[in-house]
Design a protein around this motif. Structure first.
Motif, PDB file in Angstrom:
ATOM      1  N   MET A 161       0.861  -1.184   0.000  1.00  0.00           N
ATOM      2  CA  MET A 161       0.000   0.000   0.000  1.00  0.00           C
ATOM      3  C   MET A 161       0.896   1.232   0.000  1.00  0.00           C
ATOM      4  O   MET A 161       1.655   1.456   0.948  1.00  0.00           O
ATOM      5  N   GLU A 162       0.816   2.001  -1.074  1.00  0.00           N
ATOM      6  CA  GLU A 162       1.533   3.278  -1.139  1.00  0.00           C
ATOM      7  C   GLU A 162       0.550   4.383  -0.767  1.00  0.00           C
ATOM      8  O   GLU A 162      -0.559   4.432  -1.294  1.00  0.00           O
ATOM      9  N   LEU A 163       0.973   5.264   0.110  1.00  0.00           N
ATOM     10  CA  LEU A 163       0.091   6.335   0.573  1.00  0.00           C
ATOM     11  C   LEU A 163       0.110   7.490  -0.424  1.00  0.00           C
ATOM     12  O   LEU A 163       1.183   7.941  -0.838  1.00  0.00           O
ATOM     13  N   PRO A 164      -1.067   7.979  -0.815  1.00  0.00           N
ATOM     14  CA  PRO A 164      -1.116   9.058  -1.809  1.00  0.00           C
ATOM     15  C   PRO A 164      -0.705  10.417  -1.263  1.00  0.00           C
ATOM     16  O   PRO A 164      -0.364  11.321  -2.029  1.00  0.00           O
ATOM     17  N   ARG A 165      -0.731  10.577   0.041  1.00  0.00           N
ATOM     18  CA  ARG A 165      -0.264  11.821   0.647  1.00  0.00           C
ATOM     19  C   ARG A 165       0.338  11.502   2.005  1.00  0.00           C
ATOM     20  O   ARG A 165       0.136  10.419   2.557  1.00  0.00           O
ATOM     21  N   VAL A 166       1.065  12.454   2.551  1.00  0.00           N
ATOM     22  CA  VAL A 166       1.751  12.238   3.823  1.00  0.00           C
ATOM     23  C   VAL A 166       0.724  12.116   4.943  1.00  0.00           C
ATOM     24  O   VAL A 166      -0.159  12.967   5.101  1.00  0.00           O
ATOM     25  N   THR A 167       0.840  11.040   5.705  1.00  0.00           N
ATOM     26  CA  THR A 167       0.011  10.839   6.888  1.00  0.00           C
ATOM     27  C   THR A 167       0.783   9.958   7.849  1.00  0.00           C
ATOM     28  O   THR A 167       1.865   9.461   7.526  1.00  0.00           O
ATOM     29  N   ASP A 168       0.256   9.766   9.032  1.00  0.00           N
ATOM     30  CA  ASP A 168       0.904   8.904  10.014  1.00  0.00           C
ATOM     31  C   ASP A 168       0.592   7.450   9.670  1.00  0.00           C
ATOM     32  O   ASP A 168      -0.572   7.049   9.703  1.00  0.00           O
TER      33      ASP A 168
END
Length: 540
Positions: A161-168
């Motif tokens: 899973m690649e995150l589309p934006r910066v998050t924790d």
């Protein structure tokens, strides 16, 4: 096949009139079969079993036993995540990529081996179908256009899973461990029942295709659920042969069934009946903390509440201690912060208490020495109506005349979603995710206060409370990599929210109490409502 003990069948038809019987000093020996668990609960909100669309506590408990997740929140230690379908998981140094190594010995109920492609498809369809449970994933930045690329299989037992934006990443991991959207579906079975491009949604609304400890045999809406043991479960066969859930909405009927030993577990009972059963040796009461908060909310569409002094006065006219001492036993415990109890980042309660004198001073300074008239919207059910009645009485002490308007959930929360209310007694919050952002996103964050934005998923938007500095801090804390610095930011957020007298004022944190017959062992109610029954048994 005889699924029901004769006496159970007879008692399921009991009338409310019979429920007024005296509570016996002790209960008869439980008459439910030793290898079956019989649960009484309300199913009126159990509308669909599809993990992409199934909301509510009731369906979460059903699906937690017929499906599996990548990882689980430990029932005994909710801040701990434990392996499930994923043996291990890894977060990349830049915190933008999560990699899960799956077990290779898991089979669905159909006999088909579970692979990373099933995991990817199950999570992708939540976003592409865009139904009730897509909102959390969309908040992380996933869309129908990017989700297939970002959630993918890299080999038969590796899911990425690649995150589309910066998050924790811990927030995302908590979602994977608690959200009803994170159950993994047998892709081949679902697609066999696909109608058009619904990805099996119509069929999955009333059927299941999982790998869990139990198989769904029967679901009759607002009547009964029957699950039988999956003897080939990868963790080993469950100790119970069968689980039976009956739709029971009358608290007194539940109480009678428990008294006679014809229910093993009862959920959704009224506080008075729980209190009565708490005196009986053969019954145990288990309190389960939920992440949602009972609150008093004000709409800043109402010019009165745009004045911080009026909001501060209302805050001092809530009898926090009295409400929690008298109204909330069996429903909640005091919490005056917009964060769940027990989180390391949560500050101690600010200690608000009923102070009519100071409230009157603030109202006079705001030009309302003689008070004013408002409405309080509330559900008719306890404890909402009891909180509203208490608030009505304490507001009156400062000259504020409040009229209570009651209604159904759609009527009360519908008015809130439409921003058409003065004061409202409600319940909400982040729910099961043990992370500060979960609660703040639900109760405080409001990225666009325009009416045309229609951000009704954010309860902060519903109240029209808009503070750019708070929004910025919430976004900053979500991105912050250093745990110490992140905790400092969350402390700033809580302090600033108090200083600004935020429009949602927490009163109590939800507690769900379950009545359990004393011979039931290893029943541990889950904070995320994903109570798993694979280790439950009876000792007689």
């Amino acid at each position: 096949m005889n699924l029901w003990p004769k006496r159970l069948t007879r008692l399921l038809c009991v009338t409310v009139a019979l429920c007024a019987v005296q509570v016996p000093v002790s209960l008869a020996q439980g008459e439910t079969p030793p290898d079956q668990l019989v649960v009484g609960m309300s199913m009126i909100n159990l509308l669909s079993l599809d993990p992409a669309a199934a909301t509510g506590l009731e369906v979460a408990e059903v699906n937690a036993n017929v499906y599996d997740m990548l990882l689980e929140q430990d029932a005994a230690q909710p801040d701990t995540l434990i392996p499930a379908l994923a043996k291990t998981w890894d977060v990349s140094p830049d915190r933008m990529r999560l990699t899960f190594q799956l077990r290779d010995d898991v089979r669905f109920h159909s006999g088909t081996p579970l692979t990373a492609q099933d995991v990817a498809w199950s999570l992708q369809r939540v976003v592409t179908l865009n139904r009730a449970l897509a909102s959390t994933w969309k908040a992380y930045g996933f869309t129908a256009d990017n989700v297939v690329k970002l959630m993918r299989a890299e080999g038969p037992h590796t899911f990425v899973m690649e995150l589309p934006r910066v998050t924790d990443p811990m927030l995302v991991l908590n979602t994977l461990a608690t959200s009803p959207s994170a159950f993994i579906i047998d892709r081949s079975v679902a697609l066999q029942h696909q109608v058009g491009d619904d990805q099996g949604a119509a069929w999955l609304a009333t059927h299941t295709a999982g790998s869990g400890a139990f198989k769904l045999d029967i679901w009759r809406a607002n009547d009964v659920i029957l699950m039988s043991r999956n003897d080939d479960y990868w963790r080993g066969a469950a100790k119970l042969r069968r689980v039976i859930m009956r739709n029971m909405t009358e608290s007194q009927a539940l109480r009678l069934m428990v008294e006679r030993g014809d229910l093993d577990v009862a959920r959704g009972m009224a506080a008075t009946d729980i209190k009565a059963l708490g005196k009986v040796d053969e019954v145990r009461i288990q309190s389960i903390a939920r992440g949602t908060l009972y609150y008093v909310a004000m709409s800043m569409q109402q010019p009165l509440f745009q004045d911080i002094r009026v909001r501060q006065a209302i805050r001092l006219l809530i009898d926090y201690q009295g409400i929690n001492d008298v109204v909330m036993p069996h429903y909640g415990v005091i919490n005056q912060r917009p964060l769940q109890l027990g989180l390391p980042a949560r500050l101690d309660d600010p200690g608000y208490r009923l102070d009519v004198t100071e409230a009157k001073r603030l109202l006079a300074a705001a030009g309302h020495a003689e008070g004013f008239k408002v409405t309080i919207r509330s559900l008719t059910d306890p404890p909402f109506i009891n909180i509203a009645t208490s608030l009505q009485a304490t507001l009156a002490q400062a000259g504020i005349q409040a009229t209570i308007i009651t209604g159904t959930g759609n009527q009360i929360y519908g008015a809130m979603r439409d921003r058409q209310f003065d004061i409202l007694v409600g319940r909400g919050g982040g729910g099961a995710e043990r992370h500060p952002h979960s609660s703040l996103r639900a109760l405080v964050y409001n990225p666009d206060n325009r009416s045309e934005a229609k951000l009704s998923n954010f309860q902060g938007w519903r109240t029209s409370f808009f503070n750019p500095q708070l929004n910025q801090l919430i976004e900053q804390a979500e991105r912050e990599r250093d745990p110490g610095r992140q905790r400092e930011i969350y402390a700033q957020i809580q302090t600033l929210y108090d200083q600004q007298a935020g429009a949602i004022m927490p009163v109590s944190q939800m507690v769900d109490e379950v009545v359990i017959h004393a011979d039931v062992r290893n029943y541990i109610g889950h904070t995320a409502a994903t109570t798993r029954l694979r280790d439950v048994y009876k000792q007689r």
